[in-house]
Design an enzyme around this catalytic site. Structure first.
Site, PDB file in Angstrom:
ATOM      1  N   ASP A  30     -28.084 -14.943  26.855  1.00  0.00           N
ATOM      2  CA  ASP A  30     -26.810 -14.249  27.030  1.00  0.00           C
ATOM      3  C   ASP A  30     -26.355 -14.342  28.478  1.00  0.00           C
ATOM      4  O   ASP A  30     -25.175 -14.470  28.772  1.00  0.00           O
ATOM      5  CB  ASP A  30     -26.961 -12.769  26.655  1.00  0.00           C
ATOM      6  CG  ASP A  30     -26.913 -12.598  25.146  1.00  0.00           C
ATOM      7  OD1 ASP A  30     -26.896 -13.623  24.441  1.00  0.00           O
ATOM      8  OD2 ASP A  30     -26.894 -11.445  24.696  1.00  0.00           O
ATOM      9  N   GLU A  32     -26.944 -16.716  30.677  1.00  0.00           N
ATOM     10  CA  GLU A  32     -26.371 -18.036  30.975  1.00  0.00           C
ATOM     11  C   GLU A  32     -24.973 -18.166  30.362  1.00  0.00           C
ATOM     12  O   GLU A  32     -24.064 -18.703  30.980  1.00  0.00           O
ATOM     13  CB  GLU A  32     -27.278 -19.140  30.426  1.00  0.00           C
ATOM     14  CG  GLU A  32     -28.563 -19.293  31.222  1.00  0.00           C
ATOM     15  CD  GLU A  32     -29.578 -20.157  30.491  1.00  0.00           C
ATOM     16  OE1 GLU A  32     -29.904 -21.237  31.000  1.00  0.00           O
ATOM     17  OE2 GLU A  32     -30.029 -19.750  29.399  1.00  0.00           O
ATOM     18  N   SER A  79      -5.003 -13.740  -6.615  1.00  0.00           N
ATOM     19  CA  SER A  79      -6.253 -13.001  -6.761  1.00  0.00           C
ATOM     20  C   SER A  79      -7.104 -13.723  -7.802  1.00  0.00           C
ATOM     21  O   SER A  79      -6.749 -14.808  -8.263  1.00  0.00           O
ATOM     22  CB  SER A  79      -5.972 -11.556  -7.141  1.00  0.00           C
ATOM     23  OG  SER A  79      -5.422 -11.522  -8.424  1.00  0.00           O
ATOM     24  N   LYS A 110     -19.542 -13.349  -3.824  1.00  0.00           N
ATOM     25  CA  LYS A 110     -18.247 -12.716  -3.620  1.00  0.00           C
ATOM     26  C   LYS A 110     -18.426 -11.745  -2.455  1.00  0.00           C
ATOM     27  O   LYS A 110     -19.144 -10.746  -2.569  1.00  0.00           O
ATOM     28  CB  LYS A 110     -17.808 -11.976  -4.876  1.00  0.00           C
ATOM     29  CG  LYS A 110     -16.388 -11.453  -4.767  1.00  0.00           C
ATOM     30  CD  LYS A 110     -15.915 -10.931  -6.104  1.00  0.00           C
ATOM     31  CE  LYS A 110     -14.462 -10.524  -6.092  1.00  0.00           C
ATOM     32  NZ  LYS A 110     -14.026  -9.729  -4.962  1.00  0.00           N
ATOM     33  N   ASP A 112     -17.654  -8.966   0.234  1.00  0.00           N
ATOM     34  CA  ASP A 112     -16.901  -7.726   0.097  1.00  0.00           C
ATOM     35  C   ASP A 112     -16.276  -7.331   1.428  1.00  0.00           C
ATOM     36  O   ASP A 112     -16.767  -6.467   2.144  1.00  0.00           O
ATOM     37  CB  ASP A 112     -17.848  -6.627  -0.409  1.00  0.00           C
ATOM     38  CG  ASP A 112     -17.082  -5.444  -0.957  1.00  0.00           C
ATOM     39  OD1 ASP A 112     -15.853  -5.557  -1.097  1.00  0.00           O
ATOM     40  OD2 ASP A 112     -17.718  -4.421  -1.238  1.00  0.00           O
ATOM     41  N   ARG A 131      -3.901 -11.075   3.406  1.00  0.00           N
ATOM     42  CA  ARG A 131      -3.388 -11.416   2.088  1.00  0.00           C
ATOM     43  C   ARG A 131      -2.031 -10.750   1.845  1.00  0.00           C
ATOM     44  O   ARG A 131      -1.137 -11.331   1.255  1.00  0.00           O
ATOM     45  CB  ARG A 131      -4.401 -10.975   1.024  1.00  0.00           C
ATOM     46  CG  ARG A 131      -3.949 -11.254  -0.361  1.00  0.00           C
ATOM     47  CD  ARG A 131      -5.081 -11.114  -1.352  1.00  0.00           C
ATOM     48  NE  ARG A 131      -4.655 -11.517  -2.661  1.00  0.00           N
ATOM     49  CZ  ARG A 131      -3.994 -10.730  -3.509  1.00  0.00           C
ATOM     50  NH1 ARG A 131      -3.724  -9.496  -3.160  1.00  0.00           N
ATOM     51  NH2 ARG A 131      -3.602 -11.164  -4.672  1.00  0.00           N
ATOM     52  N   GLU A 168     -13.119 -14.618   4.003  1.00  0.00           N
ATOM     53  CA  GLU A 168     -13.243 -13.172   4.032  1.00  0.00           C
ATOM     54  C   GLU A 168     -13.666 -12.723   5.419  1.00  0.00           C
ATOM     55  O   GLU A 168     -14.579 -13.301   6.011  1.00  0.00           O
ATOM     56  CB  GLU A 168     -14.318 -12.791   2.998  1.00  0.00           C
ATOM     57  CG  GLU A 168     -14.182 -11.431   2.440  1.00  0.00           C
ATOM     58  CD  GLU A 168     -13.165 -11.337   1.300  1.00  0.00           C
ATOM     59  OE1 GLU A 168     -12.469 -12.331   0.995  1.00  0.00           O
ATOM     60  OE2 GLU A 168     -13.052 -10.235   0.748  1.00  0.00           O
ATOM     61  N   TYR A 220     -14.191 -19.911   2.365  1.00  0.00           N
ATOM     62  CA  TYR A 220     -14.591 -20.422   1.055  1.00  0.00           C
ATOM     63  C   TYR A 220     -13.524 -21.217   0.316  1.00  0.00           C
ATOM     64  O   TYR A 220     -13.690 -21.532  -0.858  1.00  0.00           O
ATOM     65  CB  TYR A 220     -15.076 -19.288   0.158  1.00  0.00           C
ATOM     66  CG  TYR A 220     -14.201 -18.049   0.155  1.00  0.00           C
ATOM     67  CD1 TYR A 220     -12.897 -18.092  -0.313  1.00  0.00           C
ATOM     68  CD2 TYR A 220     -14.699 -16.841   0.626  1.00  0.00           C
ATOM     69  CE1 TYR A 220     -12.108 -16.969  -0.315  1.00  0.00           C
ATOM     70  CE2 TYR A 220     -13.911 -15.704   0.624  1.00  0.00           C
ATOM     71  CZ  TYR A 220     -12.625 -15.767   0.148  1.00  0.00           C
ATOM     72  OH  TYR A 220     -11.833 -14.657   0.163  1.00  0.00           O
ATOM     73  N   CYS A 404     -21.576  31.066  10.513  1.00  0.00           N
ATOM     74  CA  CYS A 404     -21.252  32.208  11.371  1.00  0.00           C
ATOM     75  C   CYS A 404     -20.240  33.160  10.734  1.00  0.00           C
ATOM     76  O   CYS A 404     -19.894  34.183  11.322  1.00  0.00           O
ATOM     77  CB  CYS A 404     -20.740  31.727  12.734  1.00  0.00           C
ATOM     78  SG  CYS A 404     -19.126  30.952  12.642  1.00  0.00           S
TER      79      CYS A 404
HETATM   80  S1  IVH Z   1     -11.868 -17.684  -3.974  1.00  0.00           S
HETATM   81  C1  IVH Z   1      -7.499 -18.263  -5.788  1.00  0.00           C
HETATM   82  N1  IVH Z   1     -14.271 -17.091  -3.205  1.00  0.00           N
HETATM   83  O1  IVH Z   1     -12.137 -11.881  -3.816  1.00  0.00           O
HETATM   84  C2  IVH Z   1      -8.556 -17.310  -5.418  1.00  0.00           C
HETATM   85  N2  IVH Z   1     -12.661 -15.346  -3.219  1.00  0.00           N
HETATM   86  O2  IVH Z   1     -10.927 -10.715  -6.140  1.00  0.00           O
HETATM   87  C3  IVH Z   1      -9.299 -17.748  -4.226  1.00  0.00           C
HETATM   88  N3  IVH Z   1     -13.498 -13.202  -2.393  1.00  0.00           N
HETATM   89  O3  IVH Z   1      -8.839 -12.336  -2.749  1.00  0.00           O
HETATM   90  C4  IVH Z   1     -10.382 -16.820  -3.895  1.00  0.00           C
HETATM   91  N4  IVH Z   1     -15.544 -13.877  -1.968  1.00  0.00           N
HETATM   92  O4  IVH Z   1     -10.639 -11.933  -0.966  1.00  0.00           O
HETATM   93  C5  IVH Z   1     -13.026 -16.617  -3.438  1.00  0.00           C
HETATM   94  N5  IVH Z   1     -16.453 -16.762  -2.494  1.00  0.00           N
HETATM   95  C6  IVH Z   1     -15.213 -16.281  -2.715  1.00  0.00           C
HETATM   96  C7  IVH Z   1     -14.865 -14.937  -2.457  1.00  0.00           C
HETATM   97  C8  IVH Z   1     -13.569 -14.511  -2.739  1.00  0.00           C
HETATM   98  C9  IVH Z   1     -14.712 -12.868  -1.924  1.00  0.00           C
HETATM   99  C10 IVH Z   1     -12.364 -12.263  -2.500  1.00  0.00           C
HETATM  100  C11 IVH Z   1     -11.056 -12.800  -1.997  1.00  0.00           C
HETATM  101  C12 IVH Z   1     -10.121 -12.692  -3.153  1.00  0.00           C
HETATM  102  C13 IVH Z   1     -10.775 -11.650  -3.974  1.00  0.00           C
HETATM  103  C14 IVH Z   1     -10.370 -11.753  -5.402  1.00  0.00           C
END
Ligand code: IVH
Length: 707
Positions: A30, A32, A79, A110, A112, A131, A168, A220, A404
Site C-alpha cells: 500500500d 508503494e 429485467s 445472481k 444482490d 437502471r 451489478e 455480466y 428510566c
Molecule cells: S443479466 C436482460 N446476470 O438481476 C437482463 N442480471 O432481476 C440482463 N442481476 O436487473 C440481466 N446478477 O440487476 C444478469 N449474473 C446476472 C445478474 C443479474 C444480478 C440483476 C440485474 C437485473 C436483475 C433482474
C-alpha cells in the site's frame, strides 16, 4: 517529459489497481502504491493542462454535491423473469428447447446489488447509468469512477469503439458491516442490507463519500451494435481481458442436470462468499439462439433468474423488549424461542419501530416467521395467525422509557421513539461513556462495558467528565479489578488528555458527528470554542457538514448539562484545540480573507493555505475583509457586496501566486478541463485502500457484532 511521467504513473497505477481490486493479487505494498499516487497527484496539480477525467487519481472522489442527470439508455435495461421453483425453471428450459432445439446455457450467480450500465468509448469510461425505470437512468458517473474495480481505461486491445457493459454494484459484507458499525456509532439509521446500502451509496451526492464505502462492481452482460462475439461466454472472457471484473463462478451447462447441480452447489456455497447473492441466472450462451428467441415486453426469453429462498423458520415470540441506545433511540427487540436458521441459532430479531410492529400486528405468544436473507440481523416477516392464542390482545407500544420511565417522544421524520432524558437514563449515559472511551475516540484502555457499568452503578461516575476525577483507590476494590488494573486504567485516563482535539470532538458523541465529520470540523474550526460559537451557516461551511449535522451540533452546545461537562473536561486538560502548525510563510500575515465558490482545490484546502501563510479566514463579506477569493459559481450578491465595500477580489490563480504555490505544490489534484457541464472540484487525498473480500464474513460473526 512531465507528460510522459504522468502517463507512466497512470499506467502503473491502473495496473496495480487491477491487480489489487480485480485479481485480488497485489504486487506492491500500500505504501508503494500511495507513493506513486502522491507523485501523480502532485504532477497533476502542477499541470492542470494534462488533466484526465479517467486518471486513477479520480478514484478518491470529490466533496461536491452532484445532481443526477437523467439519461436515456441506448439499449433498454430489461429485467429478468424469475422463479423460486425448479419445476418452473425446467418448464422454461423445455420451452426454449422446443423453440430452438438443444442449446448451451451459461449459469452465473445472481448478485444482490444494484444494476449499472457502463459506457466505454475508445476504451475510456464515459458514462455510468443506473437502471432507473429501464428506459432512463441516473447519471452516476462521478460516483462510479471512485469504485476501484471499475476500469477507467481498458487494457489489451480489440474492444469495440463504443459499447456498454452491464453488471451489478455490490457492497461486500465487510464494507457493509463497517459502514453500519460507523452509522450506529454516529446515531444514524442502519442500512437494512448490503443491497440497500449499495443503492443508497451510489446515489450519494458527494463522490468522496462513495469512494470510502468500499463498493465493488461485477460485470455480466455486454451491449452494443455488431459486437464481435458469437457467444456470451466468449464476450465475458474478453471483457475479463479488457480489465473488467467478471465473476469466476460461472459454468457452461449442456443440460438441465448440470444446471440443477450448479444451483444446488451455490445454494450452499454462497454462504462462504464475501458478497451477497440471491440466486442463479441461467442464460442461453449462443447469441444467434438469443436473437431467435427474442424478448417479451419486459424481459428476454433467453434468460431467467432462479432465486434462492430466503431461509425461514417458524418460532414462538416469547416476549418483546426494548433497547435504549446512547442517543436515546428505542429499538423494540423480539425475544424468540431459539431456532436454527441458516446455520446459526437465532434468539433475537429486531422489530425496528412501533409502525413496523403495528403493520405486522405482532403479539407476544405469536408463532412468527423469522427470515435471514441478505440481512445480517434476522427479521420477522409475518405472523402465523392460525396459531394465535385465543386470548391474545393487540400489543400496545410503550409510551415511557423502559429504563428510566421518562415519557418517550417522536421527532419529526423519525420512525423511532426517543427517550429525551439524556442525563438521567442509564443506558444512554453508559452508551455515551463507552463511545467516549472507544479506541477511535479517547482510547482509554482497561475499561470495558462491565467496568463502566460497575463504575456507574457504584456512583463513581455519572458522566464522561467524572472519569478524570477517578482515583486508583476507588477502582481497586471493585469486583474483578484489583490494584494493577486500577493503576492501568487511571494511567490510560491521564494519557487520554493528550488525545488530539479531533478525537475528543468525536468522543463527545454529538449526533451524526462521526469520526470523519469530527476531523473536518476540527480542521475547519481548529478549536472547540470556534465550533461552539459557529452559527448554522458557518457550520455548513465545513466539509461534509450539512444542515442536519449543523443543527445537531447547535443543539448539543445549547444544552446546559453538556456545557457543564465540557467545562469540566476543559479543567481536566483535554485537548480542545487542533495542534498549532508551523507557518509556511508570513505572506498573508494580518490580512483577512473570504473564500467563496468552487475551485480546482477544495474550499477547505484554500482556507488551509490562507492560515498556513499567516492569514485569517472570515465567514462573511464585511468591512473587516481584505480579500475575497472568488471561485466559479459564487453567489452574485456576495460579489456585489464585496465590490461595494471595495474589497479586493482575487481569482484562484492570483491567490495561489500570492502564496507562491508553485514552490509548495498541493498534494491534491485538480480536475479542470473535464468534458462535463459542471466544473469538477478538487478531490481530497487518497485514503487507504480498503481490504475488501479478504475473509468471507460468516453469518454468525456478523450477527454477533450487531447484537
Ligand atoms: S443479466 C436482460 N446476470 O438481476 C437482463 N442480471 O432481476 C440482463 N442481476 O436487473 C440481466 N446478477 O440487476 C444478469 N449474473 C446476472 C445478474 C443479474 C444480478 C440483476 C440485474 C437485473 C436483475 C433482474
Amino acid at each position: 517529459m512531465i507528460r510522459e511521467r504522468i502517463e507512466e504513473l497512470r499506467r502503473l497505477l491502473d495496473y496495480h489497481n487491477h491487480k489489487y481490486y480485480v485479481e485480488n493479487a497485489p504486487e506492491i505494498s500500500d505504501f508503494e502504491f500511495d507513493t506513486l499516487m502522491h507523485e501523480l497527484q502532485r504532477l497533476e496539480a502542477e499541470h492542470p493542462e494534462y488533466a484526465d477525467p479517467n486518471s486513477p487519481s479520480v478514484r478518491v472522489g470529490s466533496d461536491l454535491c452532484a445532481e443526477f442527470r437523467t439519461v436515456r439508455h441506448r439499449y433498454a435495461m430489461l429485467s429478468l423473469g424469475n422463479t423460486y421453483s425448479l419445476e418452473e425453471l425446467h418448464e422454461f428450459l423445455d420451452r426454449i428447447e422446443r423453440e430452438a432445439g438443444p442449446t448451451d446455457y451459461v449459469c452465473e450467480l445472481k448478485f444482490d446489488g444494484t444494476a449499472i450500465s457502463l459506457t466505454y468509448e475508445e476504451g475510456q469510461l464515459v458514462q455510468a447509468l443506473t437502471r432507473g425505470d429501464g428506459v432512463e437512468g441516473d447519471d452516476v458517473t462521478a460516483n462510479v469512477r471512485t469504485i476501484r474495480s471499475v476500469p477507467l481505461r481498458l487494457r489489451g486491445e480489440g474492444w469495440p469503439a463504443l459499447f456498454e457493459i452491464r453488471g451489478e454494484i455490490l457492497m461486500p459484507y465487510a464494507s457493509f458491516d463497517r459502514l453500519n458499525a460507523e452509522r450506529e456509532a454516529n446515531g444514524e439509521p442502519l442500512f437494512a442490507n448490503p443491497r440497500n446500502a449499495a443503492a443508497g451509496t451510489l446515489k450519494q451526492q458527494a463522490s468522496a463519500v462513495v469512494a470510502r464505502r468500499g463498493l465493488d462492481c461485477t460485470l455480466y452482460q455486454l451491449a452494443g451494435d455488431n459486437l464481435p462475439f458469437t457467444t456470451h461466454w466468449e464476450s465475458l472472457a474478453k471483457a475479463r481481458e479488457w480489465g473488467f471484473k467478471v465473476s469466476e463462478h460461472m459454468r457452461i451447462c449442456h443440460d438441465t442436470a448440470q444446471i440443477d447441480e450448479f444451483i444446488a452447489y451455490w445454494d450452499e456455497a454462497r454462504r462462504q462468499l464475501p458478497f451477497p447473492t440471491d440466486g442463479v441466472v441461467i442464460k442461453v450462451n449462443d447469441f444467434a439462439v438469443r436473437r431467435q428467441l427474442g424478448f417479451t415486453a419486459k424481459a428476454p426469453k433467453w434468460a431467467v433468474a432462479y432465486k434462492f429462498k430466503a431461509e425461514q423458520a417458524l418460532t414462538r415470540l416469547e416476549s418483546i423488549s426494548f433497547q435504549v441506545g446512547r442517543t436515546g433511540a428505542v429499538t423494540p427487540v423480539a425475544n424468540l424461542e431459539p431456532v436454527l436458521l441458516a446455520g446459526t441459532t437465532v434468539r433475537r430479531a429486531t422489530l425496528h419501530n412501533a409502525e413496523q410492529m403495528a403493520l405486522l400486528d405482532i403479539r407476544p405468544g405469536d408463532m412468527v416467521y423469522v427470515e435471514k436473507g441478505g440481512e445480517i440481523i434476522p427479521k420477522i416477516t409475518g405472523v402465523e395467525l392460525a396459531q394465535r392464542p385465543a386470548d391474545s390482545l393487540p400489543f400496545r407500544y410503550i409510551d415511557r422509557c423502559p429504563e428510566c420511565g421518562t415519557p418517550l417522544v417522536r421527532y419529526e421524520g423519525e420512525a423511532k421513539h426517543y427517550c429525551p432524558n439524556q442525563s438521567g437514563c442509564r443506558p444512554q449515559i453508559i452508551g455515551r461513556m463507552l463511545h467516549f472511551i472507544r479506541r477511535k475516540a479517547m482510547d482509554i484502555e482497561g475499561l470495558g462495558e462491565e467496568t463502566v457499568e460497575l463504575l456507574y452503578d457504584n456512583g463513581l461516575v455519572h458522566d464522561i467528565s467524572d472519569l478524570y476525577d477517578l482515583q486508583a483507590g476507588q477502582l481497586a476494590p471493585l469486583p474483578r479489578l484489583g490494584e494493577k488494573s486500577a493503576d492501568n486504567i487511571i494511567r490510560s485516563i491521564r494519557r487520554s488528555t493528550e488525545v488530539p482535539f479531533r478525537r475528543v470532538l468525536f468522543g463527545l458523541g454529538i449526533r451524526f458527528v462521526g469520526e470523519t465529520t469530527a476531523k473536518y470540523l476540527a480542521e475547519h474550526f481548529r478549536s472547540l470554542d470556534a465550533v461552539m460559537a459557529a452559527s448554522r451557516e458557518e457550520l455548513v461551511e465545513a466539509d461534509e457538514v450539512g444542515e442536519k449535522i449543523a443543527d445537531a451540533i447547535r443543539e448539543y452546545f445549547a444544552d446546559a448539562e453538556n456545557l457543564r461537562i465540557i467545562g469540566r473536561l476543559r479543567q481536566a486538560g483535554l485537548q480542545f484545540e487542533e495542534a498549532a502548525r508551523e507557518l509556511a510563510s508570513e505572506a498573508l500575515a494580518g490580512r483577512s480573507f473570504v473564500v467563496s465558490g468552487r475551485f480546482t482545490r477544495s474550499r477547505d484546502e484554500m482556507k488551509e493555505l490562507i492560515e498556513l501563510h499567516g492569514g485569517r479566514n472570515l465567514a462573511a463579506v464585511s468591512g473587516n475583509v481584505d480579500y475575497l477569493v472568488a471561485g466559479e459559481k459564487m453567489g452574485p450578491a456576495k460579489l456585489k457586496k464585496a465590490e461595494k465595500l471595495g474589497i479586493r477580489i482575487l481569482s484562484e490563480e492570483e491567490f495561489l501566486r500570492m502564496v507562491g504555490e508553485a514552490d509548495a505544490p498541493s498534494e491534491r489534484i485538480s480536475q479542470t478541463g473535464l468534458p462535463e457541464e459542471r466544473p469538477e472540484p478538487a478531490a481530497p487525498t487518497a485514503g487507504p485502500r480498503p481490504q475488501e473480500g479478504a475473509a468471507p464474513a460468516s453469518g454468525s460473526a456478523r450477527e454477533q457484532e450487531l447484537f
